[in-house]
Write a protein that holds these residues in place. Sequence first.
Motif, PDB file in Angstrom:
ATOM      1  N   VAL A 164       0.840  -1.205   0.000  1.00  0.00           N
ATOM      2  CA  VAL A 164       0.000   0.000   0.000  1.00  0.00           C
ATOM      3  C   VAL A 164       0.878   1.259   0.000  1.00  0.00           C
ATOM      4  O   VAL A 164       0.654   2.192  -0.774  1.00  0.00           O
ATOM      5  CB  VAL A 164      -0.944  -0.006   1.229  1.00  0.00           C
ATOM      6  CG1 VAL A 164      -1.647   1.346   1.371  1.00  0.00           C
ATOM      7  CG2 VAL A 164      -1.980  -1.122   1.101  1.00  0.00           C
ATOM      8  N   ARG A 165       1.897   1.245   0.835  1.00  0.00           N
ATOM      9  CA  ARG A 165       2.756   2.430   0.906  1.00  0.00           C
ATOM     10  C   ARG A 165       3.553   2.615  -0.398  1.00  0.00           C
ATOM     11  O   ARG A 165       3.735   3.747  -0.869  1.00  0.00           O
ATOM     12  CB  ARG A 165       3.704   2.306   2.104  1.00  0.00           C
ATOM     13  CG  ARG A 165       4.619   3.492   2.312  1.00  0.00           C
ATOM     14  CD  ARG A 165       3.905   4.770   2.658  1.00  0.00           C
ATOM     15  NE  ARG A 165       4.834   5.906   2.662  1.00  0.00           N
ATOM     16  CZ  ARG A 165       4.588   7.092   2.146  1.00  0.00           C
ATOM     17  NH1 ARG A 165       3.404   7.378   1.639  1.00  0.00           N
ATOM     18  NH2 ARG A 165       5.492   8.042   2.175  1.00  0.00           N
ATOM     19  N   ALA A 166       4.019   1.497  -0.963  1.00  0.00           N
ATOM     20  CA  ALA A 166       4.755   1.593  -2.231  1.00  0.00           C
ATOM     21  C   ALA A 166       3.867   2.173  -3.323  1.00  0.00           C
ATOM     22  O   ALA A 166       4.303   3.018  -4.121  1.00  0.00           O
ATOM     23  CB  ALA A 166       5.272   0.209  -2.639  1.00  0.00           C
ATOM     24  N   GLY A 167       2.612   1.740  -3.350  1.00  0.00           N
ATOM     25  CA  GLY A 167       1.672   2.297  -4.326  1.00  0.00           C
ATOM     26  C   GLY A 167       1.506   3.800  -4.124  1.00  0.00           C
ATOM     27  O   GLY A 167       1.430   4.569  -5.092  1.00  0.00           O
ATOM     28  N   ALA A 168       1.465   4.200  -2.860  1.00  0.00           N
ATOM     29  CA  ALA A 168       1.320   5.632  -2.563  1.00  0.00           C
ATOM     30  C   ALA A 168       2.537   6.402  -3.051  1.00  0.00           C
ATOM     31  O   ALA A 168       2.419   7.494  -3.613  1.00  0.00           O
ATOM     32  CB  ALA A 168       1.125   5.843  -1.062  1.00  0.00           C
ATOM     33  N   ILE A 169       3.728   5.822  -2.848  1.00  0.00           N
ATOM     34  CA  ILE A 169       4.955   6.529  -3.254  1.00  0.00           C
ATOM     35  C   ILE A 169       5.087   6.581  -4.769  1.00  0.00           C
ATOM     36  O   ILE A 169       5.357   7.629  -5.353  1.00  0.00           O
ATOM     37  CB  ILE A 169       6.197   5.848  -2.629  1.00  0.00           C
ATOM     38  CG1 ILE A 169       6.148   5.945  -1.098  1.00  0.00           C
ATOM     39  CG2 ILE A 169       7.473   6.485  -3.167  1.00  0.00           C
ATOM     40  CD1 ILE A 169       7.234   5.153  -0.400  1.00  0.00           C
ATOM     41  N   ARG A 170       4.878   5.419  -5.415  1.00  0.00           N
ATOM     42  CA  ARG A 170       5.072   5.362  -6.864  1.00  0.00           C
ATOM     43  C   ARG A 170       3.946   5.995  -7.652  1.00  0.00           C
ATOM     44  O   ARG A 170       4.162   6.673  -8.650  1.00  0.00           O
ATOM     45  CB  ARG A 170       5.250   3.899  -7.328  1.00  0.00           C
ATOM     46  CG  ARG A 170       6.581   3.311  -6.969  1.00  0.00           C
ATOM     47  CD  ARG A 170       7.715   4.152  -7.588  1.00  0.00           C
ATOM     48  NE  ARG A 170       7.713   4.149  -9.035  1.00  0.00           N
ATOM     49  CZ  ARG A 170       8.375   3.295  -9.792  1.00  0.00           C
ATOM     50  NH1 ARG A 170       9.129   2.366  -9.229  1.00  0.00           N
ATOM     51  NH2 ARG A 170       8.307   3.359 -11.104  1.00  0.00           N
ATOM     52  N   PHE A 171       2.704   5.712  -7.230  1.00  0.00           N
ATOM     53  CA  PHE A 171       1.574   6.127  -8.054  1.00  0.00           C
ATOM     54  C   PHE A 171       0.747   7.230  -7.401  1.00  0.00           C
ATOM     55  O   PHE A 171      -0.309   7.597  -7.898  1.00  0.00           O
ATOM     56  CB  PHE A 171       0.695   4.915  -8.366  1.00  0.00           C
ATOM     57  CG  PHE A 171       1.463   3.755  -8.926  1.00  0.00           C
ATOM     58  CD1 PHE A 171       2.131   3.873 -10.145  1.00  0.00           C
ATOM     59  CD2 PHE A 171       1.549   2.542  -8.236  1.00  0.00           C
ATOM     60  CE1 PHE A 171       2.865   2.803 -10.665  1.00  0.00           C
ATOM     61  CE2 PHE A 171       2.268   1.484  -8.746  1.00  0.00           C
ATOM     62  CZ  PHE A 171       2.933   1.610  -9.958  1.00  0.00           C
ATOM     63  N   GLY A 172       1.229   7.722  -6.247  1.00  0.00           N
ATOM     64  CA  GLY A 172       0.495   8.804  -5.600  1.00  0.00           C
ATOM     65  C   GLY A 172      -0.864   8.390  -5.061  1.00  0.00           C
ATOM     66  O   GLY A 172      -1.777   9.215  -4.988  1.00  0.00           O
ATOM     67  N   TRP A 173      -1.013   7.097  -4.685  1.00  0.00           N
ATOM     68  CA  TRP A 173      -2.311   6.643  -4.174  1.00  0.00           C
ATOM     69  C   TRP A 173      -2.791   7.525  -3.040  1.00  0.00           C
ATOM     70  O   TRP A 173      -2.040   7.814  -2.102  1.00  0.00           O
ATOM     71  CB  TRP A 173      -2.227   5.215  -3.650  1.00  0.00           C
ATOM     72  CG  TRP A 173      -2.124   4.184  -4.709  1.00  0.00           C
ATOM     73  CD1 TRP A 173      -2.135   4.389  -6.056  1.00  0.00           C
ATOM     74  CD2 TRP A 173      -1.968   2.779  -4.512  1.00  0.00           C
ATOM     75  NE1 TRP A 173      -2.000   3.188  -6.712  1.00  0.00           N
ATOM     76  CE2 TRP A 173      -1.901   2.189  -5.784  1.00  0.00           C
ATOM     77  CE3 TRP A 173      -1.893   1.953  -3.388  1.00  0.00           C
ATOM     78  CZ2 TRP A 173      -1.752   0.813  -5.964  1.00  0.00           C
ATOM     79  CZ3 TRP A 173      -1.749   0.596  -3.561  1.00  0.00           C
ATOM     80  CH2 TRP A 173      -1.672   0.022  -4.851  1.00  0.00           C
ATOM     81  N   THR A 174      -4.028   7.897  -3.103  1.00  0.00           N
ATOM     82  CA  THR A 174      -4.645   8.624  -1.993  1.00  0.00           C
ATOM     83  C   THR A 174      -6.015   8.028  -1.721  1.00  0.00           C
ATOM     84  O   THR A 174      -6.613   7.385  -2.589  1.00  0.00           O
ATOM     85  CB  THR A 174      -4.853  10.114  -2.333  1.00  0.00           C
ATOM     86  OG1 THR A 174      -5.650  10.193  -3.525  1.00  0.00           O
ATOM     87  CG2 THR A 174      -3.547  10.828  -2.559  1.00  0.00           C
ATOM     88  N   LEU A 175      -6.503   8.255  -0.519  1.00  0.00           N
ATOM     89  CA  LEU A 175      -7.912   8.004  -0.225  1.00  0.00           C
ATOM     90  C   LEU A 175      -8.638   9.312  -0.507  1.00  0.00           C
ATOM     91  O   LEU A 175      -8.025  10.373  -0.554  1.00  0.00           O
ATOM     92  CB  LEU A 175      -8.093   7.622   1.245  1.00  0.00           C
ATOM     93  CG  LEU A 175      -7.604   6.242   1.655  1.00  0.00           C
ATOM     94  CD1 LEU A 175      -7.917   6.007   3.126  1.00  0.00           C
ATOM     95  CD2 LEU A 175      -8.263   5.168   0.812  1.00  0.00           C
ATOM     96  N   PRO A 176      -9.971   9.241  -0.672  1.00  0.00           N
ATOM     97  CA  PRO A 176     -10.700  10.489  -0.879  1.00  0.00           C
ATOM     98  C   PRO A 176     -10.441  11.430   0.279  1.00  0.00           C
ATOM     99  O   PRO A 176     -10.493  11.030   1.449  1.00  0.00           O
ATOM    100  CB  PRO A 176     -12.172  10.051  -0.882  1.00  0.00           C
ATOM    101  CG  PRO A 176     -12.164   8.584  -1.123  1.00  0.00           C
ATOM    102  CD  PRO A 176     -10.840   8.060  -0.656  1.00  0.00           C
ATOM    103  N   GLY A 177     -10.121  12.667  -0.005  1.00  0.00           N
ATOM    104  CA  GLY A 177      -9.886  13.656   1.044  1.00  0.00           C
ATOM    105  C   GLY A 177     -11.189  14.239   1.544  1.00  0.00           C
ATOM    106  O   GLY A 177     -12.249  14.050   0.940  1.00  0.00           O
TER     107      GLY A 177
END
Lengths: 206, 206, 206
Positions: free
Chosen positions: A187-200
């Motif tokens: 999950v964290r790697a996806g956030a770093i590489r692809f900018g994954w976010t949850l709805p703000g």
Amino acid sequence: MSPFQLAAAALDHAAVFVFAASGALAAAERKHDIVTFAFFAALTGVGGGTLRDLLIGAPVFWIHRPGYLVTCGAAALTIWIFGGGRRREQLLIWLDALGLSAYAVIGAAKALSLGVAALPAVVMGVMTATVGGVLRDVVAQHPSVLLRREVYVTAALAGAAIFVALTHLRLAVLPAGLAGFAVAFGVRAGAIRFGWTLPGFQPRVH
Amino acid sequence: MSPFQLAAAALDHAAVFVFAASGALAAAERKHDIVTFAFFAALTGVGGGTLRDLLIGAPVFWIHRPGYLVTCGAAALTIWIFGGGRRREQLLIWLDALGLSAYAVIGAAKALSLGVAALPAVVMGVMTATVGGVLRDVVAQHPSVLLRREVYVTAALAGAAIFVALTHLRLAVLPAGLAGFAVAFGVRAGAIRFGWTLPGFQPRVH
Amino acid sequence: MSPFQLAAAALDHAAVFVFAASGALAAAERKHDIVTFAFFAALTGVGGGTLRDLLIGAPVFWIHRPGYLVTCGAAALTIWIFGGGRRREQLLIWLDALGLSAYAVIGAAKALSLGVAALPAVVMGVMTATVGGVLRDVVAQHPSVLLRREVYVTAALAGAAIFVALTHLRLAVLPAGLAGFAVAFGVRAGAIRFGWTLPGFQPRVH
């Protein structure tokens, strides 16, 4: 020591090492000296686990096992020698991701082993995983990774929750821990590489 | 549970709820996701009480009573759903005032019940009341309410001191607690509405 | 109390006083009121020792000995009355240096007395010496002394290490402590007066 305990101790030291290295990297940004490197390495490396132990009333893990401090010193020295280069910011983020994932599982596992219930054990995993980095960023007056929009706490939460859930389903600690680590890191790697976010948060103006 | 214990537990959860909501509101300012909302809610909601328990050597209150974490989650969800609108900053300040006043009394009461002397019990009330908000502001990199000129710490101090004094005059815990809460909240409300301040430091240039 | 214990208690209060005064001086920069002065005095004065006691599992020193809080209050009042003048920044730095040096020894000594090994005892000295000032700077949102290039952590490390080494060579606590204090203060004084630094990190661009 059984092979299992040995593996657990090795993983624990590895988690301390990567977090400590991320602390030393934060010190590197300001061209600090080796002692300040070691200070930030120790703060980040043992900070999360220290809070976990205080909260659950266990003896603080590094006080009677000086090896953890040696690991922090080794991390500081490693970054001092090899930590230059343009990719420093990237390296900090990935080491932090490894530490986050490992600690999410280790924190929850230690809480469970001391009879803490499922929900507080998950929270303990999240705290253990995030507090070292928060301390590093607050003390170094570095923009906190926690305040970026990408998924961060969520990765620790997912890993700790998966680990606790699998353990409650009577899976053995090792596979449950690997699964929790893999989920958190994924999950964290996806956030770093692809900018994954949850709805703000979307405020509705009333 | 006696009705008295029930009332005490309800008040305690109410105090956690309002502080947790103030934490979620701080997260709302940066449009964070729901997990970060919950993280700030928990940090602010249980932070002060956690330090209090660590300092007096009591088991940390939320570890073996997961209900407090559920309360933090509920506060995060409430702000997520209803927390929009232009009055967010105002709401944060008033929720913080309620939490401050309640915790000033609760912190001192728990310290007294464990045999701590009057002066450290008052200090414990002040710390319990202020630490959650300080953690919220430091970690959210939000200008700290503590650093504003209006009366803040003083409100917690007044409430905790009144409570401890009345208790030493053998007033029962409930009326003493209500008096302490009312004084703390009154002082803080005056600071918010009318900008009450104490005289500031006037350096004499030697 | 033996004369020795009396001397130890007096030194301990002196260390709390100078650190507390540095905290009050940080509050003075923003023209805060007397209650906020006292808050910062207490935070800085007892912060480092509190963490030390939590880490080694000892009862927190000021909870059952209210005299330490009185010392913090006296420091706040002293700065309130006499703390003006142009040399405030200088005074803060020198009081901080005295507190740093005293606590480096006191922290290590208390850890050793509770059976902690040499390396963690040194680290405990460093933490006790630096945490009060770090808390002061973080909460006051003041540029952290830790982040300046001059030697700071190194002074605490040198003092604590000398003290622990001399103690292991069976020197009595008092001369070992004086030596540790003198080394720490000497190193820090050199840093303040002459800008002593250790070589900073020199990244090699790969």
